[in-house]
Design a protein around this motif. Structure first.
Motif, PDB file in Angstrom:
ATOM      1  N   VAL A  98       0.877  -1.178   0.000  1.00  0.00           N
ATOM      2  CA  VAL A  98       0.000   0.000   0.000  1.00  0.00           C
ATOM      3  C   VAL A  98       0.906   1.217   0.000  1.00  0.00           C
ATOM      4  N   SER A  99       0.594   2.221  -0.835  1.00  0.00           N
ATOM      5  CA  SER A  99       1.446   3.400  -0.931  1.00  0.00           C
ATOM      6  C   SER A  99       0.601   4.652  -1.194  1.00  0.00           C
ATOM      7  N   THR A 100       1.111   5.775  -0.686  1.00  0.00           N
ATOM      8  CA  THR A 100       0.441   7.053  -0.947  1.00  0.00           C
ATOM      9  C   THR A 100       0.887   7.654  -2.284  1.00  0.00           C
ATOM     10  N   PRO A 102       0.618   8.282  -5.957  1.00  0.00           N
ATOM     11  CA  PRO A 102      -0.560   8.132  -6.833  1.00  0.00           C
ATOM     12  C   PRO A 102      -0.358   7.172  -7.999  1.00  0.00           C
ATOM     13  N   LYS A 103       0.885   6.749  -8.259  1.00  0.00           N
ATOM     14  CA  LYS A 103       1.127   5.793  -9.342  1.00  0.00           C
ATOM     15  C   LYS A 103       0.851   4.355  -8.915  1.00  0.00           C
ATOM     16  N   SER A 104       0.525   4.151  -7.655  1.00  0.00           N
ATOM     17  CA  SER A 104       0.291   2.799  -7.142  1.00  0.00           C
ATOM     18  C   SER A 104      -1.129   2.344  -7.436  1.00  0.00           C
ATOM     19  N   SER A 105      -1.257   1.044  -7.748  1.00  0.00           N
ATOM     20  CA  SER A 105      -2.595   0.474  -7.919  1.00  0.00           C
ATOM     21  C   SER A 105      -3.285   0.349  -6.568  1.00  0.00           C
ATOM     22  N   SER A 106      -2.503   0.094  -5.505  1.00  0.00           N
ATOM     23  CA  SER A 106      -3.052   0.048  -4.143  1.00  0.00           C
ATOM     24  C   SER A 106      -2.748   1.388  -3.472  1.00  0.00           C
ATOM     25  N   PHE A 107      -3.541   2.382  -3.831  1.00  0.00           N
ATOM     26  CA  PHE A 107      -3.288   3.748  -3.355  1.00  0.00           C
ATOM     27  C   PHE A 107      -4.013   4.001  -2.034  1.00  0.00           C
ATOM     28  N   ALA A 108      -3.352   4.771  -1.188  1.00  0.00           N
ATOM     29  CA  ALA A 108      -3.952   5.208   0.075  1.00  0.00           C
ATOM     30  C   ALA A 108      -3.668   6.696   0.256  1.00  0.00           C
ATOM     31  N   PHE A 109      -4.581   7.395   0.933  1.00  0.00           N
ATOM     32  CA  PHE A 109      -4.401   8.826   1.153  1.00  0.00           C
ATOM     33  C   PHE A 109      -3.367   9.071   2.267  1.00  0.00           C
ATOM     34  N   PRO A 110      -2.583  10.139   2.142  1.00  0.00           N
ATOM     35  CA  PRO A 110      -1.663  10.495   3.238  1.00  0.00           C
ATOM     36  C   PRO A 110      -2.434  10.844   4.510  1.00  0.00           C
ATOM     37  N   TRP A 111      -1.760  10.702   5.632  1.00  0.00           N
ATOM     38  CA  TRP A 111      -2.348  11.088   6.915  1.00  0.00           C
ATOM     39  C   TRP A 111      -2.134  12.581   7.150  1.00  0.00           C
ATOM     40  N   LEU A 112      -3.014  13.125   7.970  1.00  0.00           N
ATOM     41  CA  LEU A 112      -2.894  14.530   8.388  1.00  0.00           C
ATOM     42  C   LEU A 112      -2.693  14.574   9.902  1.00  0.00           C
ATOM     43  N   ILE A 113      -1.688  15.327  10.322  1.00  0.00           N
ATOM     44  CA  ILE A 113      -1.340  15.409  11.736  1.00  0.00           C
ATOM     45  C   ILE A 113      -2.089  16.580  12.373  1.00  0.00           C
ATOM     46  N   PRO A 114      -2.816  16.340  13.440  1.00  0.00           N
ATOM     47  CA  PRO A 114      -3.489  17.457  14.141  1.00  0.00           C
ATOM     48  C   PRO A 114      -2.460  18.455  14.667  1.00  0.00           C
ATOM     49  N   ALA A 115      -2.911  19.670  14.869  1.00  0.00           N
ATOM     50  CA  ALA A 115      -2.003  20.738  15.314  1.00  0.00           C
ATOM     51  C   ALA A 115      -1.358  20.411  16.657  1.00  0.00           C
ATOM     52  N   ASN A 116      -2.094  19.736  17.541  1.00  0.00           N
ATOM     53  CA  ASN A 116      -1.545  19.430  18.865  1.00  0.00           C
ATOM     54  C   ASN A 116      -0.564  18.272  18.858  1.00  0.00           C
ATOM     55  N   SER A 117      -0.310  17.657  17.677  1.00  0.00           N
ATOM     56  CA  SER A 117       0.625  16.525  17.594  1.00  0.00           C
ATOM     57  C   SER A 117       1.815  16.808  16.680  1.00  0.00           C
ATOM     58  N   LEU A 118       1.904  18.047  16.222  1.00  0.00           N
ATOM     59  CA  LEU A 118       2.969  18.364  15.275  1.00  0.00           C
ATOM     60  C   LEU A 118       4.349  18.290  15.914  1.00  0.00           C
ATOM     61  N   GLU A 119       4.450  18.608  17.184  1.00  0.00           N
ATOM     62  CA  GLU A 119       5.743  18.578  17.850  1.00  0.00           C
ATOM     63  C   GLU A 119       6.191  17.116  18.052  1.00  0.00           C
ATOM     64  N   ASP A 120       7.422  16.844  17.654  1.00  0.00           N
ATOM     65  CA  ASP A 120       7.997  15.487  17.769  1.00  0.00           C
ATOM     66  C   ASP A 120       7.110  14.434  17.094  1.00  0.00           C
ATOM     67  N   ALA A 121       6.582  14.749  15.917  1.00  0.00           N
ATOM     68  CA  ALA A 121       5.695  13.815  15.214  1.00  0.00           C
ATOM     69  C   ALA A 121       6.423  12.521  14.852  1.00  0.00           C
TER      70      ALA A 121
END
Length: 219
Positions: A98-100, A102-121
């Motif tokens: 599975v890969s983010t 877009p050329k992959s047949s098994s495509f997955a969307f990237p994750w989004l990090i909430p603002a309160n978790s950006l530090e030391d992600a």
């Protein structure tokens, strides 16, 4: 006058001997004497000259290299790491991926990090992998111009799997791939478990609590 002088001369005695042929005639021309010598020299050169190199193949010659054209041979050389600063797509011969990208047949969307978790992600990502996966071995964690890259190996369904993440800002791109591609004779289609990879990623993301878009959430 003697009576013997009146007798006729005796004939030469007869012999059965065959007259010998002369082997050398000084009256022969130069060309007639040189030609046999040239023929003998040519025969000697022919018998002593080595055969052409292509007549008999050398026992030490190496066969031409075989190109990696079969799916099985390609599966032995799966590439990991970033490609031009981006997560690679899933190899076409590896269904357990599975890969983010877009050329992959098994495509997955990237994750989004909430603002309160950006530090030391990236550290939080490491901890989530350790808590949810078995026999984790981190291969590489480094800063790149395109974000922080993390690579880890974990136990998978058919051996070891490799996890790759790039954290840039509040976006996490990733690829989760089986390192071993399994074939069952006589079939040429590889066995894979992309659903198992999706489940693995969901375990990690649930531990993090980050936002994971999907096609279902867009309905």
């Amino acid at each position: 006058m003697s009576p013997m002088s009146l007798l006729p001369p005796l004939a030469a005695p007869y012999t059965n001997a065959v007259p010998k042929l002369k082997t050398h005639n000084p009256n022969l021309g130069v060309g007639q004497r040189v030609l046999p010598n040239l023929l003998s020299l040519a025969l000697a050169v022919t018998l002593t000259s080595p055969l052409p190199s292509h007549a008999i193949p050398s026992l030490n010659s190496q066969p031409p290299p075989i190109s990696l054209t079969t799916p099985f041979s390609q599966s032995k050389n799966l590439e990991v790491g970033l490609e031009n600063g981006k997560i690679r797509p899933c190899p076409s011969i590896n269904p357990g991926c599975v890969s983010t990208n877009p050329k992959s047949s098994s495509f997955a969307f990237p994750w989004l990090i909430p603002a309160n978790s950006l530090e030391d992600a990236i550290q939080k990502l490491r901890e989530a992998i350790l808590k949810t996966q078995k026999n984790v071995k981190f291969q590489l964690v480094e800063d790149t111009p395109d974000g922080q890259y993390l690579q880890a190996e974990v136990d998978g369904g058919f051996g070891r799997d490799v996890l790759e993440f790039v954290v840039k800002g509040d976006v996490v791109a990733y690829r989760c791939m089986a390192m071993k591609v399994t074939y069952v004779y006589p079939f040429t289609t590889a066995l894979g478990d992309s659903k198992g990879q999706e489940a693995r990623l969901k375990q990690i993301n649930d531990q993090l609590g980050w936002y994971a878009p999907s096609f279902d959430s867009m309905e």
